[in-house]
Design a protein around this motif. Structure first.
Motif, mmCIF file in Angstrom:
data_model
loop_
_atom_site.group_PDB
_atom_site.id
_atom_site.type_symbol
_atom_site.label_atom_id
_atom_site.label_comp_id
_atom_site.label_asym_id
_atom_site.label_seq_id
_atom_site.Cartn_x
_atom_site.Cartn_y
_atom_site.Cartn_z
ATOM 1 N N SER A 3 0.850 -1.201 0.000
ATOM 2 C CA SER A 3 0.000 0.000 0.000
ATOM 3 C C SER A 3 0.877 1.240 0.000
ATOM 4 O O SER A 3 2.030 1.202 0.453
ATOM 5 N N GLU A 4 0.352 2.346 -0.490
ATOM 6 C CA GLU A 4 1.144 3.580 -0.531
ATOM 7 C C GLU A 4 1.535 4.026 0.874
ATOM 8 O O GLU A 4 2.667 4.466 1.107
ATOM 9 N N GLU A 5 0.615 3.885 1.803
ATOM 10 C CA GLU A 5 0.899 4.275 3.198
ATOM 11 C C GLU A 5 2.095 3.503 3.744
ATOM 12 O O GLU A 5 3.001 4.075 4.356
ATOM 13 N N ASP A 6 2.111 2.190 3.508
ATOM 14 C CA ASP A 6 3.227 1.370 3.989
ATOM 15 C C ASP A 6 4.508 1.659 3.203
ATOM 16 O O ASP A 6 5.606 1.693 3.776
ATOM 17 N N TYR A 7 4.368 1.872 1.902
ATOM 18 C CA TYR A 7 5.562 2.059 1.073
ATOM 19 C C TYR A 7 6.305 3.334 1.448
ATOM 20 O O TYR A 7 7.544 3.366 1.432
ATOM 21 N N ILE A 8 5.583 4.351 1.827
ATOM 22 C CA ILE A 8 6.219 5.595 2.277
ATOM 23 C C ILE A 8 7.095 5.312 3.505
ATOM 24 O O ILE A 8 8.211 5.825 3.632
ATOM 25 N N VAL A 9 6.594 4.458 4.398
ATOM 26 C CA VAL A 9 7.371 4.077 5.591
ATOM 27 C C VAL A 9 8.613 3.277 5.180
ATOM 28 O O VAL A 9 9.721 3.513 5.681
ATOM 29 N N LEU A 10 8.430 2.329 4.246
ATOM 30 C CA LEU A 10 9.566 1.514 3.789
ATOM 31 C C LEU A 10 10.661 2.398 3.185
ATOM 32 O O LEU A 10 11.849 2.181 3.430
ATOM 33 N N GLU A 11 10.264 3.370 2.393
ATOM 34 C CA GLU A 11 11.250 4.276 1.788
ATOM 35 C C GLU A 11 11.997 5.077 2.855
ATOM 36 O O GLU A 11 13.224 5.223 2.793
ATOM 37 N N VAL B 250 2.934 -3.566 13.152
ATOM 38 C CA VAL B 250 4.101 -2.679 13.173
ATOM 39 C C VAL B 250 5.068 -3.110 12.069
ATOM 40 O O VAL B 250 5.387 -4.292 11.932
ATOM 41 N N ILE B 251 5.529 -2.146 11.275
ATOM 42 C CA ILE B 251 6.517 -2.440 10.236
ATOM 43 C C ILE B 251 7.898 -2.518 10.881
ATOM 44 O O ILE B 251 8.334 -1.590 11.572
ATOM 45 N N VAL B 252 8.577 -3.648 10.663
ATOM 46 C CA VAL B 252 9.896 -3.856 11.278
ATOM 47 C C VAL B 252 10.888 -4.360 10.229
ATOM 48 O O VAL B 252 10.515 -4.972 9.226
ATOM 49 N N LEU B 253 12.158 -4.117 10.499
ATOM 50 C CA LEU B 253 13.251 -4.657 9.695
ATOM 51 C C LEU B 253 13.409 -6.139 10.012
ATOM 52 O O LEU B 253 13.424 -6.532 11.187
ATOM 53 N N ILE B 254 13.525 -6.975 8.977
ATOM 54 C CA ILE B 254 13.701 -8.414 9.187
ATOM 55 C C ILE B 254 14.927 -8.890 8.416
ATOM 56 O O ILE B 254 15.579 -8.126 7.713
ATOM 57 N N ASP B 255 15.237 -10.189 8.566
ATOM 58 C CA ASP B 255 16.293 -10.846 7.802
ATOM 59 C C ASP B 255 17.660 -10.262 8.138
ATOM 60 O O ASP B 255 18.019 -10.191 9.293
ATOM 61 N N GLU B 256 18.429 -9.825 7.148
ATOM 62 C CA GLU B 256 19.802 -9.377 7.402
ATOM 63 C C GLU B 256 19.949 -7.885 7.128
ATOM 64 O O GLU B 256 19.104 -7.265 6.503
ATOM 65 N N ILE B 257 21.063 -7.341 7.604
ATOM 66 C CA ILE B 257 21.321 -5.911 7.377
ATOM 67 C C ILE B 257 22.832 -5.673 7.342
ATOM 68 O O ILE B 257 23.565 -6.123 8.244
#
Length: 318
Positions: free
Chosen positions: A168-176, A211-218
């Motif tokens: 969704s645009e709302e979520d994608y803005i957060v991801l960016e 809640v949008i969170v970072l997953i996997d590796e970084i």
């Protein structure tokens, strides 16, 4: 090789399912926790190579968990604990079906596209007059679809992600925003180690609470490309290759030996000497990226060690 872990078949208490990625194997515990095991598998061009690399899983897991800790003040993440050198335990999340790739320099895939005369990547215009490994005026976000095993990740534009309803645009803005914030922090940490964070990818998911969170590796050498800062500009001025810390040396070796993941191509033979050299390069990556000495875990029986540590940890939570 017996001193590597390339596949797992654990049966942890309250285990619901297992997902096998290119490098990591993820166990669902009671639809609440994920136990992520970093194997010693090596992938390039979206193909898993036939032999494991000693200590690679430990290196990736420990770099990723360290950077989760170093960035948790700016972006929430899924991580709860690391009960074993190869294992991270975190919250069960629903992953977004895109990988957020961010590039500060014309390198890797972007350089190959640029050399082919293309000036757009993922709907983003790249300026004229650049050469390989030059810095972009501003970092660019070039997402990819998250491919199933055996499939290739595909470039996709922000517009397509939104129009196809992938995010969704709302979520994608957060991801960016999170992608840019993480890249900025990673750039600062790299600079303090005498490195340049060239490009990287992030994956995100949503917890049960939304809640949008970072997953996997970084910021690992598998997900990121680093240059040595010392001499970078001089090498650019002289049109020389950059000295880098990343998995690119594996890709170069494969290309030189006639393999780029295309149909009909054969993976070149991975000799014991070559495997040891890759392991040594990964240890060098670890020590440069984290600025500390790598402590080798006991790998005489990795499966038993991981099983005991995870089972003990899960029991301690009851």
């Amino acid at each position: 090789m017996s001193n590597t872990i390339t596949t797992t078949n654990f049966n942890f208490p309250n285990q619901k399912s297992i997902y096998r990625g290119k490098v990591r194997e993820v166990y669902n515990i009671n639809d609440e926790l994920l136990v992520m095991v970093a194997t010693d598998r090596l992938s390039a061009f979206d193909v898993v190579l036939p032999k494991g690399i000693p200590y690679k899983g430990q290196i990736l897991n420990q770099i990723a968990t360290k950077f989760m800790e170093l960035t948790e003040d700016i972006v929430p993440n899924w991580l709860i604990a690391t009960p074993d050198p190869n294992v991270a335990v975190g919250h069960l999340c629903e992953p977004f079906k895109v990988e957020m790739v961010i590039r500060g320099y014309v390198s890797g895939h972007a350089a190959r596209e640029y050399a082919a005369g293309r000036r757009q990547i993922c709907g983003v215009t790249m300026p004229e007059g650049l050469k390989e490994n030059d810095k972009f005026p501003e970092p660019i976000i070039t997402p990819t679809t998250k491919a199933d095993n055996g499939s290739h990740d595909e470039d996709i534009s922000r517009e397509d992600i939104l129009s196809k309803g992938i995010v969704s645009e709302e979520d994608y803005i957060v991801l960016e925003k999170y992608t840019r914030d993480l890249f900025q922090r990673g750039t600062e940490i790299a600079a303090s180690r005498g490195l340049i964070l060239v490009d990287t990818k992030y994956e995100f998911g949503k917890t049960k609470d939304g809640v949008i969170v970072l997953i996997d590796e970084i910021h690992t050498p598998d997900s990121s490309r680093y240059f040595y800062a010392d001499g970078y500009q001089e090498r650019q001025n002289n049109n020389e290759e950059q000295k880098q810390l990343s998995k690119e040396f594996v890709r170069r070796w494969l290309i030189e030996n006639g393999f780029q993941g295309q149909e009909g191509q054969q993976i070149p033979d991975m000799t014991t000497a070559y495997i040891e050299s890759v392991s040594e390069r990964y240890i060098e990556l670890y020590e440069n990226i984290l600025g500390e000495k790598f402590e080798k875990a006991d790998i005489t029986n990795i499966d038993e060690r991981i099983n005991k540590n995870v089972v003990d940890y899960l029991a301690s939570r009851e």
